[in-house]
Write a protein that holds these residues in place. Structure first.
Motif, PDB file in Angstrom:
ATOM      1  N   PRO A   1       0.818  -1.213   0.000  1.00  0.00           N
ATOM      2  CA  PRO A   1       0.000   0.000   0.000  1.00  0.00           C
ATOM      3  C   PRO A   1       0.850   1.261   0.000  1.00  0.00           C
ATOM      4  CG  PRO A   1       0.043  -0.981   2.180  1.00  0.00           C
ATOM      5  CD  PRO A   1       0.733  -1.952   1.267  1.00  0.00           C
ATOM      6  N   GLN A   2       0.284   2.318  -0.559  1.00  0.00           N
ATOM      7  CA  GLN A   2       0.965   3.605  -0.587  1.00  0.00           C
ATOM      8  C   GLN A   2       0.832   4.284   0.775  1.00  0.00           C
ATOM      9  OE1 GLN A   2       2.717   4.918  -3.243  1.00  0.00           O
ATOM     10  NE2 GLN A   2       2.377   2.928  -4.229  1.00  0.00           N
ATOM     11  N   GLY A   3       1.796   5.102   1.118  1.00  0.00           N
ATOM     12  CA  GLY A   3       1.721   5.879   2.347  1.00  0.00           C
ATOM     13  C   GLY A   3       2.007   5.037   3.575  1.00  0.00           C
ATOM     14  N   ASN A   4       1.420   5.449   4.700  1.00  0.00           N
ATOM     15  CA  ASN A   4       1.707   4.812   5.988  1.00  0.00           C
ATOM     16  C   ASN A   4       0.625   3.846   6.444  1.00  0.00           C
ATOM     17  OD1 ASN A   4       4.145   6.324   6.504  1.00  0.00           O
ATOM     18  ND2 ASN A   4       2.826   8.100   6.839  1.00  0.00           N
ATOM     19  N   SER A   5      -0.405   3.655   5.629  1.00  0.00           N
ATOM     20  CA  SER A   5      -1.535   2.812   6.042  1.00  0.00           C
ATOM     21  C   SER A   5      -1.258   1.350   5.714  1.00  0.00           C
ATOM     22  CB  SER A   5      -2.823   3.292   5.361  1.00  0.00           C
ATOM     23  OG  SER A   5      -3.106   4.618   5.710  1.00  0.00           O
ATOM     24  N   VAL A   6      -0.231   0.802   6.347  1.00  0.00           N
ATOM     25  CA  VAL A   6       0.118  -0.605   6.138  1.00  0.00           C
ATOM     26  C   VAL A   6      -0.633  -1.449   7.154  1.00  0.00           C
ATOM     27  CG1 VAL A   6       1.995  -2.292   6.116  1.00  0.00           C
ATOM     28  CG2 VAL A   6       2.386   0.036   5.278  1.00  0.00           C
ATOM     29  N   PRO A   7      -1.414  -2.430   6.719  1.00  0.00           N
ATOM     30  CA  PRO A   7      -2.148  -3.258   7.686  1.00  0.00           C
ATOM     31  C   PRO A   7      -1.202  -4.104   8.513  1.00  0.00           C
ATOM     32  CG  PRO A   7      -2.328  -4.188   5.476  1.00  0.00           C
ATOM     33  CD  PRO A   7      -1.646  -2.864   5.328  1.00  0.00           C
ATOM     34  N   SER A   8      -1.646  -4.488   9.696  1.00  0.00           N
ATOM     35  CA  SER A   8      -0.834  -5.380  10.523  1.00  0.00           C
ATOM     36  C   SER A   8      -0.906  -6.806   9.998  1.00  0.00           C
ATOM     37  CB  SER A   8      -1.323  -5.335  11.971  1.00  0.00           C
ATOM     38  OG  SER A   8      -2.688  -5.720  12.052  1.00  0.00           O
ATOM     39  N   LEU A   9      -2.015  -7.147   9.342  1.00  0.00           N
ATOM     40  CA  LEU A   9      -2.194  -8.477   8.764  1.00  0.00           C
ATOM     41  C   LEU A   9      -2.903  -8.342   7.427  1.00  0.00           C
ATOM     42  CD1 LEU A   9      -2.393 -11.578   8.683  1.00  0.00           C
ATOM     43  CD2 LEU A   9      -4.306 -11.440  10.267  1.00  0.00           C
ATOM     44  N   ALA A  10      -2.373  -8.981   6.405  1.00  0.00           N
ATOM     45  CA  ALA A  10      -2.998  -8.994   5.076  1.00  0.00           C
ATOM     46  C   ALA A  10      -3.260 -10.445   4.685  1.00  0.00           C
ATOM     47  CB  ALA A  10      -2.097  -8.318   4.048  1.00  0.00           C
TER      48      ALA A  10
ATOM     49  N   VAL B   1     -15.444  10.694  15.430  1.00  0.00           N
ATOM     50  CA  VAL B   1     -14.073  10.288  15.695  1.00  0.00           C
ATOM     51  C   VAL B   1     -13.566   9.607  14.426  1.00  0.00           C
ATOM     52  CG1 VAL B   1     -12.535   8.953  17.159  1.00  0.00           C
ATOM     53  CG2 VAL B   1     -14.605   9.963  18.133  1.00  0.00           C
ATOM     54  N   ILE B   2     -12.591  10.220  13.780  1.00  0.00           N
ATOM     55  CA  ILE B   2     -12.077   9.703  12.504  1.00  0.00           C
ATOM     56  C   ILE B   2     -10.667   9.173  12.722  1.00  0.00           C
ATOM     57  CG2 ILE B   2     -11.569  10.227  10.091  1.00  0.00           C
ATOM     58  CD1 ILE B   2     -13.598  12.458  10.205  1.00  0.00           C
ATOM     59  N   ASP B   3     -10.546   7.871  12.662  1.00  0.00           N
ATOM     60  CA  ASP B   3      -9.248   7.226  12.819  1.00  0.00           C
ATOM     61  C   ASP B   3      -8.564   7.110  11.456  1.00  0.00           C
ATOM     62  OD1 ASP B   3      -7.175   5.996  14.096  1.00  0.00           O
ATOM     63  OD2 ASP B   3      -8.140   4.042  14.281  1.00  0.00           O
ATOM     64  N   GLN B   4      -7.245   7.046  11.467  1.00  0.00           N
ATOM     65  CA  GLN B   4      -6.445   6.922  10.246  1.00  0.00           C
ATOM     66  C   GLN B   4      -6.767   8.042   9.244  1.00  0.00           C
ATOM     67  OE1 GLN B   4      -6.157   2.847   8.693  1.00  0.00           O
ATOM     68  NE2 GLN B   4      -6.887   2.079  10.664  1.00  0.00           N
ATOM     69  N   PHE B   5      -6.807   9.251   9.771  1.00  0.00           N
ATOM     70  CA  PHE B   5      -7.114  10.422   8.942  1.00  0.00           C
ATOM     71  C   PHE B   5      -6.091  10.605   7.829  1.00  0.00           C
ATOM     72  CE2 PHE B   5      -7.510  14.972   8.003  1.00  0.00           C
ATOM     73  CZ  PHE B   5      -8.897  15.126   7.970  1.00  0.00           C
ATOM     74  N   GLU B   6      -4.886  10.038   8.041  1.00  0.00           N
ATOM     75  CA  GLU B   6      -3.832  10.187   7.032  1.00  0.00           C
ATOM     76  C   GLU B   6      -4.201   9.543   5.704  1.00  0.00           C
ATOM     77  OE1 GLU B   6      -2.981   6.422   9.354  1.00  0.00           O
ATOM     78  OE2 GLU B   6      -3.490   8.503   9.839  1.00  0.00           O
ATOM     79  N   GLN B   7      -5.206   8.662   5.689  1.00  0.00           N
ATOM     80  CA  GLN B   7      -5.656   8.057   4.433  1.00  0.00           C
ATOM     81  C   GLN B   7      -6.136   9.123   3.443  1.00  0.00           C
ATOM     82  OE1 GLN B   7      -8.636   5.221   5.590  1.00  0.00           O
ATOM     83  NE2 GLN B   7      -7.151   3.681   6.240  1.00  0.00           N
ATOM     84  N   LEU B   8      -6.578  10.258   3.969  1.00  0.00           N
ATOM     85  CA  LEU B   8      -7.040  11.347   3.111  1.00  0.00           C
ATOM     86  C   LEU B   8      -5.885  12.186   2.559  1.00  0.00           C
ATOM     87  CD1 LEU B   8      -9.926  12.568   5.415  1.00  0.00           C
ATOM     88  CD2 LEU B   8     -10.221  11.374   3.242  1.00  0.00           C
ATOM     89  N   LEU B   9      -4.695  11.989   3.091  1.00  0.00           N
ATOM     90  CA  LEU B   9      -3.571  12.869   2.769  1.00  0.00           C
ATOM     91  C   LEU B   9      -2.500  12.193   1.931  1.00  0.00           C
ATOM     92  CD1 LEU B   9      -3.173  14.424   6.339  1.00  0.00           C
ATOM     93  CD2 LEU B   9      -4.630  15.205   4.474  1.00  0.00           C
ATOM     94  N   THR B  10      -2.691  10.912   1.606  1.00  0.00           N
ATOM     95  CA  THR B  10      -1.715  10.225   0.764  1.00  0.00           C
ATOM     96  C   THR B  10      -1.823  10.717  -0.673  1.00  0.00           C
ATOM     97  OG1 THR B  10      -3.278   8.415   0.380  1.00  0.00           O
ATOM     98  CG2 THR B  10      -1.728   8.164   2.203  1.00  0.00           C
ATOM     99  N   SER B  11      -0.738  10.627  -1.407  1.00  0.00           N
ATOM    100  CA  SER B  11      -0.732  11.103  -2.786  1.00  0.00           C
ATOM    101  C   SER B  11      -1.572  10.195  -3.673  1.00  0.00           C
ATOM    102  CB  SER B  11       0.700  11.155  -3.318  1.00  0.00           C
ATOM    103  OG  SER B  11       1.278   9.863  -3.306  1.00  0.00           O
ATOM    104  N   THR B  12      -2.232  10.773  -4.649  1.00  0.00           N
ATOM    105  CA  THR B  12      -3.021  10.011  -5.616  1.00  0.00           C
ATOM    106  C   THR B  12      -3.023  10.749  -6.945  1.00  0.00           C
ATOM    107  OG1 THR B  12      -5.207   9.085  -6.124  1.00  0.00           O
ATOM    108  CG2 THR B  12      -5.166  11.127  -4.854  1.00  0.00           C
TER     109      THR B  12
ATOM    110  N   GLU C   1     -13.111  13.520  -4.121  1.00  0.00           N
ATOM    111  CA  GLU C   1     -13.910  12.973  -3.023  1.00  0.00           C
ATOM    112  C   GLU C   1     -13.284  13.294  -1.672  1.00  0.00           C
ATOM    113  OE1 GLU C   1     -15.957   8.802  -1.538  1.00  0.00           O
ATOM    114  OE2 GLU C   1     -15.622   9.235  -3.651  1.00  0.00           O
ATOM    115  N   ARG C   2     -11.959  13.224  -1.596  1.00  0.00           N
ATOM    116  CA  ARG C   2     -11.287  13.584  -0.353  1.00  0.00           C
ATOM    117  C   ARG C   2     -11.522  15.057  -0.013  1.00  0.00           C
ATOM    118  NH1 ARG C   2      -5.267  10.858  -1.118  1.00  0.00           N
ATOM    119  NH2 ARG C   2      -5.946   8.706  -1.451  1.00  0.00           N
ATOM    120  N   GLN C   3     -11.424  15.908  -1.034  1.00  0.00           N
ATOM    121  CA  GLN C   3     -11.638  17.336  -0.804  1.00  0.00           C
ATOM    122  C   GLN C   3     -13.064  17.614  -0.339  1.00  0.00           C
ATOM    123  OE1 GLN C   3     -10.501  18.812  -4.665  1.00  0.00           O
ATOM    124  NE2 GLN C   3      -8.357  19.158  -4.057  1.00  0.00           N
TER     125      GLN C   3
END
Length: 464
Positions: A76-85, A404-415, A423-425
């Motif tokens: 995955p792009q950015g920092n949103s790497v799952p602990s288990l895939a 409460v929005i967890d993993q907000f960084e998902q909106l800030l990764t490059s695309t 949609e993010r905007q």
């Protein structure tokens, strides 16, 4: 950190015989992983049937679509790497002889004449070797799937802290079969029964216990699966009782621990603590108190920290739990909704305004109306919050609505996808609209990954 699964079941083929059980096998696997494994499941192909998501029985899956889904899960792009895939595939498997023997996962548009064999298992092996995900499970229920094991490269789990479980239905030269005594293939039938946590006293299925079960179940079959397990133990499913909190004892944490008698280890490793785990969530009292004070002063608060520093646990088992217990005056009457943006942030935001007490048809209708308001009306989110508060209001309370929005960084990764960016905007615009509306009793709390630049600690930020 999340537990993500890609579940693929392909019945429909353009140039190969159609299958009858692959989609059914995949849907059964998806439901088990969702309900008993706490996985976020992506289905492929995904359709809406009876107002809920399921694997499409006659929907095509292209090579490009499956390739993109595998890359998204395993690299995955950015920092949103799952602990288990986890990857599960049910469909045709092919073998190609061109100087070397190579296996493929056949997709709907596979065309041997034109040289499109589907997804190369040698490519998948390389992807697995480069994956940053620490725990990976691959379950291949197709012919020739044993080709995944034909490699002399370094073990993908050779590095410390990485665990891998691979199960293939048959050897590289063997076909895989449907069971004559059930609705599923031989391997999937054994996997589904093996993943049932109620079958063992501990109530927990691990990679090791699943291998033991499948091996025992299929010991007399002509088709013999292949296994590769390396690294540490991977927890796959657990019983509901495994998650039940125990009533909290009065007194110090030490007194509490001495009086508890768990039937399981309360330490969750890399998995986050949720509200269900609040009774054995320790060590963050000062941060929880700081968050509570900020919530009392401001309608916006951010929890910022490096990946794996405990933001999700702090928000769910710490702050949300305390607010629901009335730690802030009347906070037990507040409407508190939790979400992660994901790949469809507006849909996930809309889901925060639906009711779980209605039937699936009405739930789907609510979701559609809420998403339409968010997309097309500048006051849409204000209308949804007002409606939610009106429905919740009683004579004794003046509720507030908190997102409460967890993993907000998902909106800030490059695309590079313009639709995804728009949609993010729009999502962020909706939040700002609600925060700036003086007539709304609305608050926002976000958990955002700092990308590791702030050290391993957590910090909170508030504002108005």
């Amino acid at each position: 950190m999340s537990r993500d699964a890609l579940i693929v079941g392909i019945n429909s083929y353009q140039n190969l015989p159609d299958l009858g059980a692959a989609a059914t096998d995949a849907e059964a696997m998806a439901q088990v992983l969702q309900t008993q494994g706490e996985f976020r499941v992506q289905r492929l192909p995904e359709v809406v049937e009876g107002q809920h998501l399921s694997i499409g029985q006659r929907t095509a899956v292209t090579t490009r679509a499956l390739e993109a889904a595998l890359i998204q899960l395993l690299k995955p792009q950015g920092n949103s790497v799952p602990s288990l895939a986890l990857v599960y595939f049910s469909g045709h498997g092919l073998q190609r002889e061109a100087g070397i023997r190579e296996g493929y996962l056949a997709t709907s548009d596979t065309n041997i004449v034109l040289g499109n064999f589907g997804i190369s298992l040698s490519w998948l092996r390389r992807l697995l070797e480069e994956s940053p995900v620490r725990q990976v499970v691959v379950l291949l229920d197709c012919c020739h799937s044993g080709a995944l094991f034909n490699f002399k490269e370094a073990n993908p789990a050779a590095s410390e802290g990485y665990s891998r479980l691979f199960i293939a239905a048959s050897r590289e030269y063997e076909a895989a079969y449907e069971s004559l005594s059930g609705h599923h293939s031989i391997l999937t039938q054994a996997l589904l029964s093996g993943l049932d946590p109620a079958r063992i006293e501990s109530g927990q299925i691990s990679s090791h216990s699943l291998i033991d079960w499948v091996s025992h179940q299929l010991r007399s079959e002509i088709q013999q699966p292949l296994f590769e397990c390396s690294g540490g133990e991977i927890i796959l499913t657990r019983t509901a009782e495994f998650e039940q909190p125990v009533a909290k004892a009065k007194g110090s944490n030490l007194t509490h621990l001495k009086q508890l008698s768990y039937r399981f280890c309360p330490y969750r490793g890399l998995e986050p603590f949720t509200e269900k785990h609040a009774d054995y969530f320790f060590g963050r009292d000062d941060l929880v108190q700081a968050l509570i004070e900020k919530v009392q002063r401001s309608n916006f608060c951010a929890v910022v920290g490096a990946s794996g520093s405990g933001k999700t646990s702090l928000l769910r088992a710490g702050l949300i739990h305390q607010l629901r217990q009335g730690r802030v005056p009347n906070s037990d009457t507040w409407e508190i909704r939790l979400l992660t943006p994901g790949k469809q942030p507006l849909r996930n935001l809309a889901a925060a305004f639906t009711s779980t007490s209605v039937n699936r048809i009405e739930l789907a209708a609510q979701l559609s109306r809420a998403e339409s308001l968010l997309r097309h009306s500048d006051t849409g989110i204000s209308q949804l919050i007002t409606k939610a508060l009106t429905q919740h209001k009683t004579a004794e309370s003046c509720p507030q609505f908190w997102l409460v929005i967890d993993q907000f960084e998902q909106l800030l990764t490059s695309t590079k996808q313009s639709e995804a960016l728009q949609e993010r905007q729009r999502f962020i615009h909706c939040l700002l609209t609600a925060l700036c509306d003086p007539n709304l009793s609305f608050g926002l709390i976000i958990g955002n990954c700092s990308g590791g630049h702030e050290g391993s600690g957590l910090r909170t930020v508030s504002g108005s």
